[in-house]
Each structure stands twice: as structure tokens, then as C-alpha cells.
Design a protein around this motif. Sequence first.
Motif, PDB file in Angstrom:
ATOM      1  N   SER A 180      -8.314  -0.055   7.640  1.00 38.25           N
ATOM      2  CA  SER A 180      -8.334  -1.521   7.631  1.00 38.25           C
ATOM      3  C   SER A 180      -9.734  -2.001   7.309  1.00 38.25           C
ATOM      4  O   SER A 180     -10.693  -1.224   7.331  1.00 38.25           O
ATOM      5  N   ARG A 214      -6.269  -0.172   2.661  1.00 42.74           N
ATOM      6  CA  ARG A 214      -7.062   0.616   1.709  1.00 42.74           C
ATOM      7  C   ARG A 214      -6.799   2.099   1.936  1.00 42.74           C
ATOM      8  O   ARG A 214      -6.706   2.554   3.073  1.00 42.74           O
ATOM      9  N   LEU A 227       0.819  -1.207   0.000  1.00 43.45           N
ATOM     10  CA  LEU A 227       0.000   0.000   0.000  1.00 43.45           C
ATOM     11  C   LEU A 227       0.855   1.261   0.000  1.00 43.45           C
ATOM     12  O   LEU A 227       0.537   2.250  -0.649  1.00 43.45           O
TER      13      LEU A 227
END
Length: 181
Positions: free
Chosen positions: A146, A167, A35
Motif C-alpha cells: 500500500s 502496487r 491490481l
Amino acid sequence: MRFATLAPFIALALTLPRHAASQGPRVEITVAAGLRGTPVTGRMYVFVTRHDDVEPRLQVRHESDCTPLFGVDVTQLAPGAPGVIDGTTLGYPVSSLKEIPTGDYYVQGLLNVYSEFHRADGHTLWLHDDQWEGQQFNKAPGNLVSAVRKVHLDPTRSDTIRLELARVLPPIELPPDTKWV
């Protein structure tokens, strides 16, 4: 005479850390390596709620019955390294995870990502940079969240809950220009 001999040992026992169970639940929140590849600075939160109709981060309100949340600052947190929220971390409206009654809950982690600002006087500040969300940290674009997870919390146990921020919150869609805007 016998008590005097034991006194140093009693004093030592009182200064040693308490058993881990007295710390209550522990939440470790990591940033997924895929990420974000660089360390991040900001404020990390965990939200705790009994309802799963809406993400826990979106259940935060200003009333006294608001969703409990707990937060800790992280500085240059590397991907995969945990930010830790435990029984010593302050929260609202309860002051500690140890005050959450035993039961089943939904939890969610969030990292409010900070930006570095250099002031003209030479000071450097790390602050949230508004992205048209009106300083609503739980909805701010670029913040990391999360998945929602169902867990059993028991303040008398030292269970570790692991959440992964996987995310990025998307940009806010700006309203189209009109003759009034």
C-alpha cells in the motif's frame, strides 16, 4: 437472596464481548480490484513507525528497537475483501496494536504472496517462492504493498484504518554475468 437473583445476569455480562473500544485500533487491508482479479493466499502485514524517511516496510530490523509489525494469514482473499489486523493480532516487538502509545504514525500494508506447492506425498503447501530477494518478504518481487499513510493511533479507541494494496513490487535486477559468475 437478591444477589442470587442477579448472579445469572452478572455471569452473562462477564461472558459478553467487551465494548469495541477495548479492541483498540483496527486495520483493514484490501487488494485493489484492478491490481489482481483473482483471490490471493499469503501473509498480510501492517508496519507502524514514527519516521517517514523510508517506507515503513523497509524499516524492519532484527534489533529490539525494530519497527512494530503485525501479521495475519489470509486464504483465498478476494479483491476488495479486507484482511483484518486488530488488537487480537500478534505482533513484534510489541504483542498487540493496543500496546502502541497514543500518537501520530506512518503505516503501510504488505501482502507476502504465497505460491501453491504439491509434494510427492500428496500434501499441498502454501509458501513464499523466493524471487532472488533472499527471502526478504518486505522486498520480494510480486508482493503487494500500500501507499504509506499518516494516521493517529490511540489504543483506547476503536478507530478503523483502511489501506489498499495498490502496487506490485518489481522483479529484482540480477547482476550481469562476469568471468567470476
